[in-house]
Design a protein around this motif. Structure first.
Motif, PDB file in Angstrom:
ATOM      1  N   ILE A  66      25.824 -51.131  14.593  1.00 34.67           N
ATOM      2  CA  ILE A  66      26.036 -50.354  13.367  1.00 34.67           C
ATOM      3  C   ILE A  66      25.859 -48.870  13.658  1.00 34.67           C
ATOM      4  CG2 ILE A  66      25.125 -49.873  11.065  1.00 34.67           C
ATOM      5  CD1 ILE A  66      24.468 -52.915  10.909  1.00 34.67           C
ATOM      6  N   ALA A  67      24.851 -48.525  14.423  1.00 37.29           N
ATOM      7  CA  ALA A  67      24.605 -47.116  14.758  1.00 37.29           C
ATOM      8  C   ALA A  67      25.803 -46.521  15.488  1.00 37.29           C
ATOM      9  CB  ALA A  67      23.340 -46.993  15.607  1.00 37.29           C
ATOM     10  N   LYS A  68      26.330 -47.249  16.463  1.00 39.56           N
ATOM     11  CA  LYS A  68      27.475 -46.740  17.213  1.00 39.56           C
ATOM     12  C   LYS A  68      28.718 -46.662  16.341  1.00 39.56           C
ATOM     13  CE  LYS A  68      25.998 -47.804  21.830  1.00 39.56           C
ATOM     14  NZ  LYS A  68      26.417 -48.168  23.160  1.00 39.56           N
ATOM     15  N   ALA A  69      28.916 -47.651  15.477  1.00 43.40           N
ATOM     16  CA  ALA A  69      30.096 -47.654  14.604  1.00 43.40           C
ATOM     17  C   ALA A  69      30.075 -46.496  13.626  1.00 43.40           C
ATOM     18  CB  ALA A  69      30.186 -48.981  13.851  1.00 43.40           C
ATOM     19  N   LEU A  70      28.897 -46.114  13.175  1.00 41.40           N
ATOM     20  CA  LEU A  70      28.775 -45.038  12.192  1.00 41.40           C
ATOM     21  C   LEU A  70      28.440 -43.685  12.811  1.00 41.40           C
ATOM     22  CD1 LEU A  70      26.830 -46.920   9.378  1.00 41.40           C
ATOM     23  CD2 LEU A  70      29.284 -46.474   9.532  1.00 41.40           C
ATOM     24  N   GLY A  71      28.243 -43.665  14.119  1.00 40.22           N
ATOM     25  CA  GLY A  71      27.915 -42.411  14.787  1.00 40.22           C
ATOM     26  C   GLY A  71      26.516 -41.920  14.457  1.00 40.22           C
ATOM     27  N   LEU A  72      25.575 -42.842  14.303  1.00 43.99           N
ATOM     28  CA  LEU A  72      24.199 -42.503  13.951  1.00 43.99           C
ATOM     29  C   LEU A  72      23.271 -42.759  15.126  1.00 43.99           C
ATOM     30  CD1 LEU A  72      24.011 -44.393  10.529  1.00 43.99           C
ATOM     31  CD2 LEU A  72      24.332 -41.950  10.849  1.00 43.99           C
ATOM     32  N   ASP A  73      22.078 -42.205  15.020  1.00 40.11           N
ATOM     33  CA  ASP A  73      21.017 -42.602  15.938  1.00 40.11           C
ATOM     34  C   ASP A  73      20.531 -43.971  15.484  1.00 40.11           C
ATOM     35  OD1 ASP A  73      21.009 -40.278  17.482  1.00 40.11           O
ATOM     36  OD2 ASP A  73      19.688 -39.252  16.064  1.00 40.11           O
ATOM     37  N   GLU A  74      20.115 -44.787  16.422  1.00 36.19           N
ATOM     38  CA  GLU A  74      19.690 -46.149  16.101  1.00 36.19           C
ATOM     39  C   GLU A  74      18.574 -46.159  15.049  1.00 36.19           C
ATOM     40  OE1 GLU A  74      18.582 -50.190  18.564  1.00 36.19           O
ATOM     41  OE2 GLU A  74      19.219 -48.402  19.673  1.00 36.19           O
ATOM     42  N   GLY A  75      17.693 -45.179  15.098  1.00 39.75           N
ATOM     43  CA  GLY A  75      16.587 -45.114  14.142  1.00 39.75           C
ATOM     44  C   GLY A  75      17.025 -44.807  12.719  1.00 39.75           C
ATOM     45  N   GLU A  76      18.225 -44.277  12.542  1.00 37.50           N
ATOM     46  CA  GLU A  76      18.716 -43.935  11.207  1.00 37.50           C
ATOM     47  C   GLU A  76      19.339 -45.112  10.473  1.00 37.50           C
ATOM     48  OE1 GLU A  76      20.862 -40.083  10.881  1.00 37.50           O
ATOM     49  OE2 GLU A  76      20.690 -40.103  13.062  1.00 37.50           O
ATOM     50  N   GLU A  78      18.260 -48.130   9.569  1.00 39.47           N
ATOM     51  CA  GLU A  78      17.463 -48.739   8.498  1.00 39.47           C
ATOM     52  C   GLU A  78      17.559 -47.933   7.204  1.00 39.47           C
ATOM     53  OE1 GLU A  78      16.018 -51.709   8.486  1.00 39.47           O
ATOM     54  OE2 GLU A  78      16.702 -52.002  10.537  1.00 39.47           O
ATOM     55  N   ARG A  79      17.600 -46.614   7.331  1.00 35.89           N
ATOM     56  CA  ARG A  79      17.706 -45.745   6.159  1.00 35.89           C
ATOM     57  C   ARG A  79      19.066 -45.918   5.474  1.00 35.89           C
ATOM     58  NH1 ARG A  79      20.174 -41.003   5.769  1.00 35.89           N
ATOM     59  NH2 ARG A  79      20.466 -40.764   8.012  1.00 35.89           N
ATOM     60  N   CYS A  80      20.094 -46.256   6.238  1.00 33.61           N
ATOM     61  CA  CYS A  80      21.451 -46.368   5.705  1.00 33.61           C
ATOM     62  C   CYS A  80      21.790 -47.764   5.175  1.00 33.61           C
ATOM     63  CB  CYS A  80      22.455 -46.005   6.791  1.00 33.61           C
ATOM     64  SG  CYS A  80      22.317 -44.303   7.334  1.00 33.61           S
ATOM     65  N   VAL A  81      20.986 -48.752   5.492  1.00 36.18           N
ATOM     66  CA  VAL A  81      21.307 -50.131   5.122  1.00 36.18           C
ATOM     67  C   VAL A  81      21.532 -50.297   3.615  1.00 36.18           C
ATOM     68  CG1 VAL A  81      20.391 -52.505   5.036  1.00 36.18           C
ATOM     69  CG2 VAL A  81      20.352 -51.216   7.173  1.00 36.18           C
ATOM     70  N   PRO A  82      20.692 -49.747   2.733  1.00 35.00           N
ATOM     71  CA  PRO A  82      20.968 -49.923   1.298  1.00 35.00           C
ATOM     72  C   PRO A  82      22.337 -49.372   0.884  1.00 35.00           C
ATOM     73  CG  PRO A  82      18.722 -49.151   1.608  1.00 35.00           C
ATOM     74  CD  PRO A  82      19.405 -49.068   2.942  1.00 35.00           C
ATOM     75  N   GLY A  83      22.734 -48.238   1.429  1.00 35.07           N
ATOM     76  CA  GLY A  83      24.042 -47.669   1.114  1.00 35.07           C
ATOM     77  C   GLY A  83      25.179 -48.515   1.652  1.00 35.07           C
ATOM     78  N   ILE A  84      25.010 -49.027   2.869  1.00 33.09           N
ATOM     79  CA  ILE A  84      26.028 -49.894   3.473  1.00 33.09           C
ATOM     80  C   ILE A  84      26.170 -51.161   2.636  1.00 33.09           C
ATOM     81  CG2 ILE A  84      26.595 -51.303   5.491  1.00 33.09           C
ATOM     82  CD1 ILE A  84      25.112 -49.154   7.184  1.00 33.09           C
ATOM     83  N   LEU A  85      25.050 -51.735   2.251  1.00 28.71           N
ATOM     84  CA  LEU A  85      25.080 -52.946   1.440  1.00 28.71           C
ATOM     85  C   LEU A  85      25.761 -52.685   0.098  1.00 28.71           C
ATOM     86  CD1 LEU A  85      24.322 -55.887   1.040  1.00 28.71           C
ATOM     87  CD2 LEU A  85      22.077 -55.132   0.247  1.00 28.71           C
TER      88      LEU A  85
END
Length: 105
Positions: A66-76, A78-85
């Motif tokens: 998910i981090a690579k697909a969205l261009g995020l750091d791996e640590g970010e 978890e913060r994005c999961v609610p928005g993705i969901l």
């Protein structure tokens, strides 16, 4: 001044079909990319479901994916999961609505 406005308006009208074709092309590209993204998200969800059913913990791998697909750091992630969901739920609702509309036609 009015004479200058007339040729400008005529030129704008002559370019209108080109602009519409360009917008239609961009819309088609956007839809194709959205369809591809939906498919990839579906694959991620399916793989995560299978992994959960098999009792293997692949969450770190999916977090990295998910981090690579969205261009995020791996640590970010978890913060994005609610928005993705939330986005997935909206997409699924839109897909269901579209299928229902096709059924009525």
């Amino acid at each position: 001044a009015e004479e200058a406005a007339v040729p400008a308006a005529a030129a704008a009208e002559s370019h209108a079909p080109d602009a519409l074709r360009e917008k239609a092309g961009l819309l088609a590209q956007l839809r194709a990319v959205q369809d591809e993204r939906r498919g990839l998200v579906g694959e991620v969800v399916a793989h995560a479901s299978r992994a959960a059913a098999a009792g293997t913990d692949r969450h770190p791998q999916y977090r990295l994916l998910i981090a690579k697909a969205l261009g995020l750091d791996e640590g970010e992630v978890e913060r994005c999961v609610p928005g993705i969901l939330a986005e997935l739920e909206l997409e699924m609702g839109a897909l269901r609505g579209g299928v229902q509309e096709l059924g009525r036609a």
